[in-house]
Write a protein that holds these residues in place. Structure first.
Motif, PDB file in Angstrom:
ATOM      1  N   UNK A 118       0.753  -0.854  -0.157  1.00 32.32           N
ATOM      2  CA  UNK A 118      -0.148  -0.326   0.393  1.00 32.32           C
ATOM      3  C   UNK A 118       0.857   1.146   0.493  1.00 32.32           C
ATOM      4  N   UNK A 119       0.199   2.806  -0.105  1.00 29.44           N
ATOM      5  CA  UNK A 119       0.962   3.319  -0.548  1.00 29.44           C
ATOM      6  C   UNK A 119       1.348   4.186   0.919  1.00 29.44           C
ATOM      7  N   UNK A 120       0.715   3.764   1.813  1.00 28.53           N
ATOM      8  CA  UNK A 120       0.452   4.443   3.425  1.00 28.53           C
ATOM      9  C   UNK A 120       1.440   3.489   3.728  1.00 28.53           C
ATOM     10  N   UNK A 121       2.547   2.803   3.153  1.00 23.37           N
ATOM     11  CA  UNK A 121       3.499   1.629   3.808  1.00 23.37           C
ATOM     12  C   UNK A 121       4.590   2.632   3.392  1.00 23.37           C
ATOM     13  N   UNK A 122       4.579   2.769   2.042  1.00 25.34           N
ATOM     14  CA  UNK A 122       5.723   3.488   1.380  1.00 25.34           C
ATOM     15  C   UNK A 122       5.925   4.435   2.225  1.00 25.34           C
ATOM     16  N   UNK A 229       9.701  -1.020 -12.316  1.00 16.36           N
ATOM     17  CA  UNK A 229       8.754  -0.514 -10.976  1.00 16.36           C
ATOM     18  C   UNK A 229       7.921  -1.011 -11.357  1.00 16.36           C
ATOM     19  N   UNK A 230       7.265  -0.505 -13.294  1.00 13.48           N
ATOM     20  CA  UNK A 230       5.715  -0.926 -13.296  1.00 13.48           C
ATOM     21  C   UNK A 230       5.754  -2.517 -13.903  1.00 13.48           C
ATOM     22  N   UNK A 231       6.790  -2.729 -14.146  1.00 12.96           N
ATOM     23  CA  UNK A 231       6.236  -4.230 -14.666  1.00 12.96           C
ATOM     24  C   UNK A 231       6.768  -5.254 -13.977  1.00 12.96           C
ATOM     25  N   UNK A 232       7.881  -5.165 -12.497  1.00 16.22           N
ATOM     26  CA  UNK A 232       8.049  -5.641 -11.955  1.00 16.22           C
ATOM     27  C   UNK A 232       8.378  -5.044 -10.477  1.00 16.22           C
ATOM     28  N   UNK A 233       7.021  -4.291 -10.344  1.00 18.60           N
ATOM     29  CA  UNK A 233       6.544  -3.844  -8.213  1.00 18.60           C
ATOM     30  C   UNK A 233       7.749  -3.329  -8.071  1.00 18.60           C
ATOM     31  N   UNK A 234       8.502  -4.099  -6.670  1.00 17.30           N
ATOM     32  CA  UNK A 234       8.784  -3.586  -5.875  1.00 17.30           C
ATOM     33  C   UNK A 234       9.837  -4.611  -5.560  1.00 17.30           C
ATOM     34  N   UNK A 284       7.372   4.289  -3.723  1.00 18.84           N
ATOM     35  CA  UNK A 284       6.258   4.440  -3.889  1.00 18.84           C
ATOM     36  C   UNK A 284       5.949   5.076  -4.869  1.00 18.84           C
ATOM     37  N   UNK A 285       6.632   4.595  -6.133  1.00 16.95           N
ATOM     38  CA  UNK A 285       5.808   4.026  -7.152  1.00 16.95           C
ATOM     39  C   UNK A 285       5.366   3.057  -7.412  1.00 16.95           C
ATOM     40  N   UNK A 286       6.783   1.893  -6.624  1.00 19.79           N
ATOM     41  CA  UNK A 286       6.083   0.428  -7.274  1.00 19.79           C
ATOM     42  C   UNK A 286       5.017   0.079  -5.601  1.00 19.79           C
ATOM     43  N   UNK A 287       4.482   0.945  -4.389  1.00 19.77           N
ATOM     44  CA  UNK A 287       3.829   0.914  -3.506  1.00 19.77           C
ATOM     45  C   UNK A 287       2.521   1.414  -4.371  1.00 19.77           C
ATOM     46  N   UNK A 288       2.577   2.531  -4.803  1.00 17.08           N
ATOM     47  CA  UNK A 288       1.167   2.309  -6.229  1.00 17.08           C
ATOM     48  C   UNK A 288       1.197   2.013  -6.730  1.00 17.08           C
ATOM     49  N   UNK A 289       2.121   1.504  -7.594  1.00 20.30           N
ATOM     50  CA  UNK A 289       1.432   0.294  -8.807  1.00 20.30           C
ATOM     51  C   UNK A 289       0.482  -1.250  -7.948  1.00 20.30           C
ATOM     52  N   UNK A 290       1.974  -1.593  -6.717  1.00 24.14           N
ATOM     53  CA  UNK A 290       0.941  -2.841  -5.932  1.00 24.14           C
ATOM     54  C   UNK A 290      -0.278  -2.852  -5.614  1.00 24.14           C
ATOM     55  N   UNK A 291      -0.575  -1.577  -4.785  1.00 18.84           N
ATOM     56  CA  UNK A 291      -1.887  -1.120  -4.363  1.00 18.84           C
ATOM     57  C   UNK A 291      -2.617  -1.315  -5.038  1.00 18.84           C
ATOM     58  N   UNK A 295      -6.183  -4.033  -6.088  1.00 18.08           N
ATOM     59  CA  UNK A 295      -7.536  -3.059  -6.049  1.00 18.08           C
ATOM     60  C   UNK A 295      -8.063  -3.503  -7.067  1.00 18.08           C
ATOM     61  N   UNK A 296      -7.461  -3.573  -8.197  1.00 18.47           N
ATOM     62  CA  UNK A 296      -8.269  -4.192  -9.490  1.00 18.47           C
ATOM     63  C   UNK A 296      -8.207  -5.694  -9.393  1.00 18.47           C
ATOM     64  N   UNK A 297      -7.470  -6.977  -8.522  1.00 18.52           N
ATOM     65  CA  UNK A 297      -8.173  -7.586  -8.069  1.00 18.52           C
ATOM     66  C   UNK A 297      -8.893  -8.241  -7.801  1.00 18.52           C
TER      67      UNK A 297
END
Length: 337
Positions: A118-122, A229-234, A284-291, A295-297
């Motif tokens: 989550x973004x709040x974790x980052x 970050x976009x393709x492999x997240x954290x 932060x970017x990886x946290x936003x993408x993961x979140x 959410x989409x899943x």
């Protein structure tokens, strides 16, 4: 039964002692790596990135606060590797131990999740775990030489800032990577391995070129960081940020590339600005993408369940039982949702 209980009681202290020694060994090893590249700022020896703080925060998040003696022990041997024991060594050890303990307490208060999903974790790791908590170590570490007349008053703020930023960079760069390794499944699944290979090749070619080029083109690494970050997240962004930070630190301490011809203070400021920007972008970017992907899943699963219920209601049948909640939504060892 008595023998079994007694054996368990003996294993618990032994297991705790092993964990403490493991934390101390990892802290000391990370300290030796950090001391390979150091700078002298206003007469004080500082490291641009101090990896032991990242090791300490990750260890306390994963193993619990009871392992804090391992941090003190590791810091003790790290200091001994630089100089002989001084009367104020206890104060320095207190600061080095209290900083990561405070970081973990603040992160728990913020309900931090160790998966950084989550973004709040980052944001919590950045502002509570790194920037706020590491003030303790810098204040005790630089304040003691000032009180003992080993550091001139005019040099306090430069040395304090260098110490604080080095500790904070250790948390921002090392802690996410260690938390990722702790949660990783081995052996890793070969997902998008061709793209991962291409990313690795491009990173190994582009990052040295950007850091060692005299044309000051450090900004070229940011598209690479965004790609990771976009393709492999954290997993991708943390490894890229680590590679960029290591190579930039080596170039800065050697006075090469974009850092050539600068004073020690200018080198430190430029290096820490680069390390901070890459670490913040990766985290932060990886946290936003993961979140967003989580959410989409969740929305897709809810829509699928709704479609199944409507199909059964249309056919006049009872709706199927709802499946158990997804284990991915459960809190990690570091906090609760």
């Amino acid at each position: 039964m008595t023998a079994v209980v007694g054996t368990r009681d003996l294993r618990r202290p032994a297991g705790h002692a092993v964990r403490v020694l493991a934390v101390a060994a990892c802290y000391y090893g990370a300290g030796r790596l950090g001391l390979l590249r150091r700078l002298v700022v206003e007469g004080a020896v500082v490291t641009p990135v101090w990896p032991p703080t990242g090791v300490a925060v990750a260890a306390l998040l994963v193993l619990g606060l009871r392992c804090w003696p391992g941090i003190t022990l590791g810091a003790f041997f790290s200091v001994l590797s630089l100089s002989a024991p001084a009367p104020g060594l206890v104060v320095v050890l207190f600061g080095q131990t209290a900083a990561p303990v405070c970081a973990v307490l603040l992160l728990r208060r913020a309900r931090f999740r160790t998966d950084l999903s989550r973004l709040r974790d980052g944001l919590a790791l950045v502002f509570l775990g790194a920037l706020t908590s590491m003030l303790i170590g810098a204040t005790f570490g630089v304040g003691l030489p000032l009180l003992m007349d080993e550091l001139p008053p005019h040099a306090f703020w430069a040395a304090w800032l260098a110490w604080w930023v080095g500790d904070a960079m250790g948390v921002l760069i090392v802690t996410p990577l260690l938390l990722l390794l702790h949660r990783a499944r081995w052996p890793p699944r070969p997902v998008r391995w061709k793209e991962a290979t291409a990313l690795t090749v491009v990173a190994c070619c582009l990052v040295p070129l950007a850091t060692y080029s005299p044309a000051s083109v450090l900004f070229l690494v940011y598209p690479l960081l965004i790609w990771a970050a976009l393709r492999f997240e954290l997993a991708g962004s943390a490894l890229c940020a680590l590679l960029m930070s290591v190579l930039a630190t080596v170039a800065a301490t050697d006075g090469a590339g974009s850092f050539a011809g600068l004073s020690r203070v200018q080198v430190l400021v430029k290096l820490q600005a680069f390390n901070g920007a890459t670490a913040l972008t990766a985290l932060l970017l990886s946290a936003v993408i993961t979140e967003q992907r989580n959410t989409r899943r969740s929305v897709e699963r809810a829509c699928q369940e709704l479609v199944e219920v409507l199909e059964h209601l249309t056919a006049g049948e009872a709706p199927p039982p709802r499946p158990a909640p997804d284990t991915d939504a459960r809190p990690g060892p570091g906090g609760t949702p």
